[in-house]
Design an enzyme around this catalytic site. Structure first.
Site, PDB file in Angstrom:
ATOM      1  NE  ARG B  50      -3.262  -2.470   2.767  1.00 47.09           N
ATOM      2  CZ  ARG B  50      -3.491  -3.107   3.903  1.00 47.09           C
ATOM      3  NH1 ARG B  50      -3.045  -2.616   5.044  1.00 47.09           N
ATOM      4  NH2 ARG B  50      -4.181  -4.231   3.904  1.00 47.09           N
ATOM      5  CG  ASP B  52       2.350   6.065   2.942  1.00 49.34           C
ATOM      6  OD1 ASP B  52       1.390   5.437   3.428  1.00 49.34           O
ATOM      7  OD2 ASP B  52       3.503   6.040   3.414  1.00 49.34           O
ATOM      8  CE1 TYR B 110       7.905   1.853  -2.203  1.00 49.47           C
ATOM      9  CE2 TYR B 110       8.802  -0.083  -1.111  1.00 49.47           C
ATOM     10  CZ  TYR B 110       7.719   0.690  -1.476  1.00 49.47           C
ATOM     11  OH  TYR B 110       6.453   0.320  -1.117  1.00 49.47           O
ATOM     12  NE  ARG B 197       7.103   9.729   2.806  1.00 52.82           N
ATOM     13  CZ  ARG B 197       5.850  10.060   3.120  1.00 52.82           C
ATOM     14  NH1 ARG B 197       4.868   9.181   2.926  1.00 52.82           N
ATOM     15  NH2 ARG B 197       5.585  11.234   3.615  1.00 52.82           N
TER      16      ARG B 197
END
Lengths: 245, 245
Positions: B50, B52, B110, B197
């Site tokens: 999921r 953000d 990522y 992040r």
């Protein structure tokens, strides 16, 4: 008052075009507002050309006379702080008082980008035009050869009657296939309104077999009686650079 | 009903995130609406993870059971025709009925992109985070070495109590300087909410001298008492790919 030369980049998607118009969102308008705010008096920004609504620029050049104590780098930083995020000033330099961004421009480079992948492209969707079919390179190169040189491009612009002369010289047209993209690069001493987009639209007609190179020749040679291809979408077009002596 | 595997790309800027939520603009919601329209019955789309709000994806994987006569390529084309322009389905394949995009995922990659140029970047402004200072590479590499491996990443996520386990393995962190950009690449067996992040935010603190690599070690080793760096902005993050056996 000193004259300053600006190198400007913008994403034209949200704008009505370069030229200031009352009540419209324009690049020139945004730049003038910020500089007027900085100087406390009205500033006019002169661009090398007037890009249409939706057209982008990586290397627009402009000039303006400013009354300011700031150094060029400080002017740049001030402008970038106050301009919206889709307009950036890459460089500010002091210029000769006689420098005029439009009158002194002797050449311009434009790039037009098409996307021909099977699947639409997400991240650069605002900077390229998606084609449903992949045009053939060879006939486009043949037609491009005809477009090169000095011609009356009256058939390749809108509002030809607004211009004293519609004769221009295009000395370079490169067409490059790279992965899912086709890049068209144009260099010339000047371009009429919509001229690059109509040349691209015409080349694509030829590449997709809906027009022959010979017809392009006829359109060029008979400016009063023949019609060029359609105008390619604004979003694929980008002003890359402007040449000065 | 057959099970299909989807490879999906999206610009997350306009979205509340992947996960369907009532009244919200979400990626899962858009995909489910289009497939429900195509099949004439409710379809659930299961994503590998999921993302953000504001996070992008070039290689999200999802699966869904569909009752349809269409070939996979036709499903892809149907979806691309009805999805908004910031979501694209790159590939549709028939999958084993046991394939589950989330449970079967064994790794994820990522990328996080920062822009450190003097002048803001116009054309990729939605896909990178602008830094005011340029962080030093060496201390970031040192801290990245500590983050690699199997750790309890409880300090590097939000809502750690929502998870049975906050232990994850990160086996690759590359940091590359390229022109005006810094790219962070992360590969691991799974990532907690906001984990990438927060790792980026922490590495940047180290690179800018506001935190030491030694402090990063302390944060990792004392999950209950120490705090990691701030959470880097969503827009610089992109899910590049998901691995399956």
């Amino acid at each position: 008052m000193k004259n300053y030369k600006f190198l400007i980049e913008y994403d034209g998607s949200r704008y009505y075009g370069w030229q200031r118009l009352p009540e419209k969102n324009t690049i020139q308008g945004k730049l003038e507002n910020v500089l007027t705010g900085m100087c406390g008096r009205e500033v006019e920004v002169i661009g090398a050309g007037r890009t249409d609504g939706g057209v982008h620029a990586k290397g627009m050049v402009a000039n303006a006379f400013l009354e300011t104590e700031r150094f060029p780098e400080e002017i740049r930083d001030y402008m970038n702080a106050y301009l919206p995020e889709d307009i950036a000033v890459r460089e500010v330099r002091e210029a000769s008082p006689r420098f005029h961004a439009r009158y002194n421009a002797i050449g311009k480079t434009y790039q037009y980008t098409c996307h021909v992948g099977k699947v639409k492209s997400v991240f650069d969707r605002k900077y390229c035009t998606r084609l449903e079919e992949t045009p053939d390179l060879e006939p486009m190169l043949e037609a491009a050869k005809l477009l090169k040189g000095q011609h009356d491009f009256r058939n390749f612009c809108v509002n030809p009657r607004m211009k004293k002369s519609t004769v221009r010289t295009v000395d370079r047209i490169d067409i490059t296939y790279k992965g899912d993209y086709i890049h068209f690069l144009f260099h010339g001493n000047g371009f009429l309104q919509n001229m690059v987009r109509i040349m691209v639209g015409t080349l694509l007609e030829v590449g997709c077999g809906r027009m022959t190179a010979e017809q392009v020749r006829t359109v060029l040679e008979n400016p009063d009686r023949q019609k060029a291809g359609p105008t390619a979408l604004a979003k694929g077009l980008c002003l890359v650079s402007v040449d000065y002596d």
